[in-house]
Enzyme design. Structure first.
Site, PDB file in Angstrom:
ATOM      1  N   LYS A 145     -11.322  -4.085   0.191  1.00  0.00           N
ATOM      2  CA  LYS A 145     -10.272  -4.292  -0.822  1.00  0.00           C
ATOM      3  C   LYS A 145      -9.043  -4.963  -0.184  1.00  0.00           C
ATOM      4  O   LYS A 145      -8.523  -5.948  -0.707  1.00  0.00           O
ATOM      5  CB  LYS A 145      -9.852  -2.941  -1.420  1.00  0.00           C
ATOM      6  CG  LYS A 145      -8.582  -3.009  -2.248  1.00  0.00           C
ATOM      7  CD  LYS A 145      -8.192  -1.675  -2.854  1.00  0.00           C
ATOM      8  CE  LYS A 145      -7.372  -0.774  -1.968  1.00  0.00           C
ATOM      9  NZ  LYS A 145      -5.935  -1.079  -1.885  1.00  0.00           N
ATOM     10  N   ASN A 146      -8.600  -4.411   0.943  1.00  0.00           N
ATOM     11  CA  ASN A 146      -7.330  -4.892   1.499  1.00  0.00           C
ATOM     12  C   ASN A 146      -7.451  -6.217   2.252  1.00  0.00           C
ATOM     13  O   ASN A 146      -6.452  -6.787   2.689  1.00  0.00           O
ATOM     14  CB  ASN A 146      -6.691  -3.810   2.374  1.00  0.00           C
ATOM     15  CG  ASN A 146      -6.159  -2.666   1.519  1.00  0.00           C
ATOM     16  OD1 ASN A 146      -6.056  -2.792   0.293  1.00  0.00           O
ATOM     17  ND2 ASN A 146      -5.830  -1.557   2.153  1.00  0.00           N
ATOM     18  N   ARG A 168       0.487  -2.855  -6.644  1.00  0.00           N
ATOM     19  CA  ARG A 168       1.573  -3.302  -5.761  1.00  0.00           C
ATOM     20  C   ARG A 168       1.207  -4.576  -5.001  1.00  0.00           C
ATOM     21  O   ARG A 168       2.057  -5.402  -4.709  1.00  0.00           O
ATOM     22  CB  ARG A 168       1.875  -2.237  -4.709  1.00  0.00           C
ATOM     23  CG  ARG A 168       2.411  -0.960  -5.209  1.00  0.00           C
ATOM     24  CD  ARG A 168       2.998  -0.179  -4.069  1.00  0.00           C
ATOM     25  NE  ARG A 168       4.350  -0.636  -3.784  1.00  0.00           N
ATOM     26  CZ  ARG A 168       4.692  -1.505  -2.888  1.00  0.00           C
ATOM     27  NH1 ARG A 168       3.785  -2.052  -2.127  1.00  0.00           N
ATOM     28  NH2 ARG A 168       5.946  -1.866  -2.723  1.00  0.00           N
ATOM     29  N   ARG A 197       8.150   2.265  -0.522  1.00  0.00           N
ATOM     30  CA  ARG A 197       7.475   0.997  -0.243  1.00  0.00           C
ATOM     31  C   ARG A 197       8.340  -0.244  -0.533  1.00  0.00           C
ATOM     32  O   ARG A 197       8.025  -1.050  -1.409  1.00  0.00           O
ATOM     33  CB  ARG A 197       6.145   0.944  -0.995  1.00  0.00           C
ATOM     34  CG  ARG A 197       5.302   2.169  -0.693  1.00  0.00           C
ATOM     35  CD  ARG A 197       3.926   2.070  -1.238  1.00  0.00           C
ATOM     36  NE  ARG A 197       3.098   1.138  -0.491  1.00  0.00           N
ATOM     37  CZ  ARG A 197       1.820   0.928  -0.767  1.00  0.00           C
ATOM     38  NH1 ARG A 197       1.255   1.562  -1.759  1.00  0.00           N
ATOM     39  NH2 ARG A 197       1.136   0.070  -0.056  1.00  0.00           N
ATOM     40  N   ASP A 221      -4.572   5.327   5.822  1.00  0.00           N
ATOM     41  CA  ASP A 221      -5.489   5.331   4.674  1.00  0.00           C
ATOM     42  C   ASP A 221      -6.677   6.289   4.867  1.00  0.00           C
ATOM     43  O   ASP A 221      -7.483   6.444   3.952  1.00  0.00           O
ATOM     44  CB  ASP A 221      -6.019   3.906   4.412  1.00  0.00           C
ATOM     45  CG  ASP A 221      -4.945   3.004   3.829  1.00  0.00           C
ATOM     46  OD1 ASP A 221      -3.896   3.529   3.396  1.00  0.00           O
ATOM     47  OD2 ASP A 221      -5.149   1.776   3.797  1.00  0.00           O
ATOM     48  N   CYS A 245       5.634   3.946  -5.271  1.00  0.00           N
ATOM     49  CA  CYS A 245       4.395   4.484  -5.830  1.00  0.00           C
ATOM     50  C   CYS A 245       4.249   5.910  -5.343  1.00  0.00           C
ATOM     51  O   CYS A 245       5.143   6.438  -4.682  1.00  0.00           O
ATOM     52  CB  CYS A 245       3.197   3.617  -5.483  1.00  0.00           C
ATOM     53  SG  CYS A 245       2.620   3.826  -3.815  1.00  0.00           S
ATOM     54  N   ARG A 285      -9.883   2.204  -8.115  1.00  0.00           N
ATOM     55  CA  ARG A 285      -9.091   1.089  -7.596  1.00  0.00           C
ATOM     56  C   ARG A 285      -9.583   0.693  -6.202  1.00  0.00           C
ATOM     57  O   ARG A 285      -9.357  -0.441  -5.778  1.00  0.00           O
ATOM     58  CB  ARG A 285      -7.620   1.480  -7.514  1.00  0.00           C
ATOM     59  CG  ARG A 285      -6.953   1.602  -8.870  1.00  0.00           C
ATOM     60  CD  ARG A 285      -5.465   1.681  -8.704  1.00  0.00           C
ATOM     61  NE  ARG A 285      -5.044   0.779  -7.638  1.00  0.00           N
ATOM     62  CZ  ARG A 285      -4.097   1.040  -6.754  1.00  0.00           C
ATOM     63  NH1 ARG A 285      -3.452   2.170  -6.790  1.00  0.00           N
ATOM     64  NH2 ARG A 285      -3.779   0.165  -5.831  1.00  0.00           N
TER      65      ARG A 285
HETATM   66  N1  EPU Z   1       8.081  -1.268   5.098  1.00  0.00           N
HETATM   67  C1  EPU Z   1       9.428  -1.485   5.049  1.00  0.00           C
HETATM   68  N2  EPU Z   1       9.873  -2.691   4.564  1.00  0.00           N
HETATM   69  C2  EPU Z   1       9.051  -3.683   4.163  1.00  0.00           C
HETATM   70  C3  EPU Z   1       7.660  -3.451   4.216  1.00  0.00           C
HETATM   71  C4  EPU Z   1       7.195  -2.241   4.693  1.00  0.00           C
HETATM   72  O1  EPU Z   1      10.207  -0.612   5.401  1.00  0.00           O
HETATM   73  O2  EPU Z   1       9.536  -4.736   3.744  1.00  0.00           O
HETATM   74  C5  EPU Z   1       7.565   0.019   5.598  1.00  0.00           C
HETATM   75  C6  EPU Z   1       6.845   0.828   4.512  1.00  0.00           C
HETATM   76  O3  EPU Z   1       7.740   1.553   3.711  1.00  0.00           O
HETATM   77  C7  EPU Z   1       5.940   1.712   5.326  1.00  0.00           C
HETATM   78  C8  EPU Z   1       5.576   0.818   6.533  1.00  0.00           C
HETATM   79  O4  EPU Z   1       6.554  -0.215   6.552  1.00  0.00           O
HETATM   80  O5  EPU Z   1       6.652   2.818   5.791  1.00  0.00           O
HETATM   81  C9  EPU Z   1       4.206   0.188   6.472  1.00  0.00           C
HETATM   82  O6  EPU Z   1       3.994  -0.403   5.195  1.00  0.00           O
HETATM   83  P1  EPU Z   1       3.137  -1.734   4.998  1.00  0.00           P
HETATM   84  O7  EPU Z   1       4.042  -2.809   4.512  1.00  0.00           O
HETATM   85  O8  EPU Z   1       2.323  -2.004   6.205  1.00  0.00           O
HETATM   86  O9  EPU Z   1       2.176  -1.300   3.793  1.00  0.00           O
HETATM   87  P2  EPU Z   1       1.611  -2.288   2.703  1.00  0.00           P
HETATM   88  O10 EPU Z   1       1.442  -3.625   3.305  1.00  0.00           O
HETATM   89  O11 EPU Z   1       2.391  -2.141   1.464  1.00  0.00           O
HETATM   90  C10 EPU Z   1      -0.936  -1.966   3.259  1.00  0.00           C
HETATM   91  C11 EPU Z   1      -2.154  -1.505   2.522  1.00  0.00           C
HETATM   92  C12 EPU Z   1      -2.055  -0.017   2.279  1.00  0.00           C
HETATM   93  C13 EPU Z   1      -1.938   0.685   3.638  1.00  0.00           C
HETATM   94  C14 EPU Z   1      -0.743   0.139   4.419  1.00  0.00           C
HETATM   95  C15 EPU Z   1      -0.608   0.693   5.820  1.00  0.00           C
HETATM   96  C16 EPU Z   1      -2.824  -3.443   1.260  1.00  0.00           C
HETATM   97  C17 EPU Z   1      -2.963  -4.113  -0.049  1.00  0.00           C
HETATM   98  N3  EPU Z   1      -2.258  -2.236   1.268  1.00  0.00           N
HETATM   99  O12 EPU Z   1       0.175  -1.645   2.433  1.00  0.00           O
HETATM  100  O13 EPU Z   1      -3.257   0.379   1.634  1.00  0.00           O
HETATM  101  O14 EPU Z   1      -1.768   2.071   3.469  1.00  0.00           O
HETATM  102  O15 EPU Z   1      -0.849  -1.305   4.512  1.00  0.00           O
HETATM  103  O16 EPU Z   1      -1.759   0.455   6.553  1.00  0.00           O
HETATM  104  O17 EPU Z   1      -3.250  -3.987   2.267  1.00  0.00           O
HETATM  105  C18 EPU Z   1      -4.603   1.719   0.271  1.00  0.00           C
HETATM  106  O18 EPU Z   1      -5.506   0.884   0.394  1.00  0.00           O
HETATM  107  O19 EPU Z   1      -4.807   2.865  -0.232  1.00  0.00           O
HETATM  108  C19 EPU Z   1      -3.255   1.408   0.735  1.00  0.00           C
HETATM  109  C20 EPU Z   1      -2.183   2.066   0.299  1.00  0.00           C
END
Ligand code: EPU
Length: 419
Positions: free
Chosen positions: A22-23, A92, A121, A304, A116, A396
Site C-alpha cells: 500500500k505505502n 491522508r 501528523r 506500523d 488522524c 484500507r
Molecule cells: N512529521 C512532522 N512534520 C512533517 C511530517 C512528519 O513533524 O511535516 C512527524 C510526524 O508527526 C511523525 C513523524 O514525523 O511523528 C513521522 O511521520 P511520517 O511523515 O514519516 O509519516 P507519514 O509519511 O505521514 C508514513 C506511512 C504511515 C507510517 C509512517 C511512519 C504512508 C502513506 N504512510 O506516514 O503508514 O506509519 O510513514 O513509518 O506511507 C499505515 O500504513 O498504517 C501508516 C500510518
C-alpha cells in the site's frame, strides 16, 4: 458495514503470498502525475486506499482504468490542480499529489489532511521543502496552495525523518531546474521503490535507501510499466500471527531484509525463522518469551507493526515494554486489548504488558488500520469468539485479510451488519 468474526485458539499452518505494498503503491500512483504518456502500474493491492488514489487522479483529469491488480494511467494534458477535501479527508496520503502537481502544472491546491486517530501528523516539512525549491505557499481555508513557474533545486535538511515528506519532495525535484539534495531523508524501502519507478520514467534520482538523496531535475518524464514491491507490513503482520501456539507459516514473495528488524525480535521471542528458496518460514515458539521493542524509522522496528506485536506480547510468558517513538497517539488498541483480558499499563509513550495465560474473545472496535490488525491477532489468540466492528479500517490496508487467515486454517469470517 461489515464485521469480522473470529473463533480463536487454532494454530495457523500453510503458505500465503504477500500482496503489493500500500505505502509504495500510493506514492507511485501519485508520481504518474509527473509523467507525459501512459503508465501501467502492476501488483497493486486491492485496497480502499488504492481506489481512493485512483479516484483522486481521475478527479484531477487523468484517464484511469483499474482491473485486478493493475491500473492504467494516462496523464497527458490534464489541467486541474485541486485535490478536494471530500477525497483527501478519507485518506491522508492524498497529500502525495502536492509535490507532483506543483512540479508539473506550476500550481497545486490540496486540502490539508489534518490529524488522524494516531496523531496530529503535520506536513510543515513538506511545505518548508517546497518553499526552499522556490514555491510560494499559502495555507488558507483548510487548503494549502503552492505555486512556482518552475521549481529549482535546493539542499533540504529534514529536522525529522518523514516518509511522505521525503517522497513529496523527491517527486517534486524530478522536474525542478537543477539539483536537489535531501538530507536526513527517510530510508524506507517504499522510498527506494518510488525512486526506481521515477528513474524508470526518465528521472535522475540517486541515493534512495540512504539518508542523502540527490535528484537532478529533468525536462520531462515519460510513462511506462512498473510493478510495485511487496507489502512488508502485511508480511510482518502474518509473521507475528504465526507466533501463536502450534503455528508454522511460509510467506511467499517478500525479501528477508524488509522484515529483518521484526524477524530478529520474533526470534528473541523463541520463534524459528528460516529463509527458504520459496519464502520465509516461521515456526512458532514452544514458549513465547516477552521481548521489548522501541519503534524507529527504517531499518528500525516499524511503528506500523507496533500494535500487532503488542497483541502477541499480551500472551507472552512474562512482562515486556513497548515504546512508541513515531506517533503520539498510537496506543488506541490498548483499551480494546484490555477488554479481552490483556494486562497493559500505559506510561507516556510506553506500554508495559504483563502476559496473561489467555485472552478471552469479546466484541471490540477497530480504531485505525494497524490497531485493527492487532485486534485480529488478539482474536486469533483468544479463547472463544471475537467480533471486530468498524472493519473498514482494515480494508484500507489489508487485502482479503480474512481469506488469507482462512487459508492458514483460522476460523475467520466477514459478516454484513445491518443497523
Ligand atoms: N512529521 C512532522 N512534520 C512533517 C511530517 C512528519 O513533524 O511535516 C512527524 C510526524 O508527526 C511523525 C513523524 O514525523 O511523528 C513521522 O511521520 P511520517 O511523515 O514519516 O509519516 P507519514 O509519511 O505521514 C508514513 C506511512 C504511515 C507510517 C509512517 C511512519 C504512508 C502513506 N504512510 O506516514 O503508514 O506509519 O510513514 O513509518 O506511507 C499505515 O500504513 O498504517 C501508516 C500510518
Amino acid at each position: 458495514m461489515d464485521k469480522i468474526v473470529i473463533e480463536g485458539g487454532r494454530p495457523l499452518r500453510g503458505k500465503i503470498k504477500v500482496s503489493g505494498s500500500k505505502n509504495a503503491a500510493l506514492p507511485i500512483l501519485a508520481a504518474t502525475l509527473l509523467t507525459k504518456g501512459k503508465s501501467e502500474i502492476r501488483n497493486l493491492p486491492g485496497l480502499a486506499d488504492v481506489h481512493t488514489m485512483g479516484k483522486l487522479l481521475k478527479d484531477l483529469g487523468l484517464k484511469i482504468q483499474l482491473w485486478g491488480s493493475k491500473m492504467k494511467v494516462h496523464a497527458n494534458g490534464y489541467q486541474r490542480h485541486i485535490a478536494a477535501y471530500e477525497l483527501v479527508k478519507t485518506m491522508r496520503a492524498s497529500v502525495l499529489v502536492l509535490g507532483p502537481l506543483v512540479a508539473r502544472l506550476g500550481k497545486a491546491k490540496v486540502s490539508l489532511p489534518g490529524g488522524c486517530a494516531i496523531g496530529a501528523r503535520p506536513i510543515q516539512l513538506h511545505l518548508k521543502g517546497l518553499e526552499a525549491m522556490g514555491a510560494k505557499i499559502k495555507v488558507e481555508h483548510g487548503y494549502v496552495e503552492a505555486e512556482a513557474k518552475r521549481l529549482h533545486g535546493a539542499t533540504i535538511h529534514f529536522d525529522t525523518v518523514t516518509v511522505t515528506g521525503t517522497e513529496n519532495l523527491m517527486m517534486a525535484a524530478t522536474l525542478a531546474e537543477g539539483t536537489t539534495v535531501l538530507e536526513n531523508a527517510a530510508r524506507e524501502p517504499e522510498i527506494t521503490d518510488l525512486a526506481n519507478f521515477l528513474n524508470a520514467m526518465g528521472a535522475k534520482v540517486r541515493g534512495a535507501g540512504t539518508s542523502t538523496i540527490t535528484i537532478e531535475g529533468v525536462e520531462q518524464l515519460q510513462g511506462g510499466t512498473y510493478s510495485v514491491m511487496p507489502d512488508r507490513i502485511e508480511a510482518g503482520t502474518f509473521l507475528i500471527a504465526a507466533c501463536l501456539p502450534g503455528s508454522q507459516v511460509l510467506l511467499q514473495g517478500i525479501p528477508y531484509e524488509y522484515v529483518e528488524a521484526l524477524s530478529l525480535k520474533l526470534q528473541d521471542c523463541g520463534a524459528k525463522v528460516e529463509v527458504k528458496k520459496d519464502g520465509i518460514q516461521l515456526s512458532a515458539p514452544k514458549k513465547l518469551k516477552p521481548v521489548d521493542i522501541s519503534t524507529a524509522p527504517y531499518p528500525g522496528f516499524a511503528t506500523d507493526l507496533q500494535a500487532q506485536f503488542m497483541a502477541l506480547m499480551t500472551v507472552a510468558e512474562g512482562t515486556s515494554v513497548i515504546r512508541e517513538n513515531i506517533f503520539e497517539n498510537r496506543f488506541m488498541h490498548v483499551g480494546e486489548l484490555i477488554r479481552m483480558g490483556a494486562e497493559i499499563q500505559l506510561e507516556g509513550n510506553s506500554a508495559v504488558i504483563r502476559g496473561v495465560k489467555a485472552l478471552s474473545g469479546a466484541p471490540i472496535m477497530a480504531t485505525d488500520l494497524r490497531a485493527s490488525a492487532s485486534l485480529v491477532i488478539a482474536g486469533l489468540a483468544a479463547q472463544g469468539i471475537t467480533e471486530i466492528n468498524r472493519v473498514y479500517h482494515i480494508d484500507r490496508g489489508y487485502e482479503k485479510i480474512e481469506k488469507k487467515f482462512r487459508k492458514l486454517g483460522a476460523r475467520v469470517k466477514r459478516v454484513k451488519v445491518r443497523y
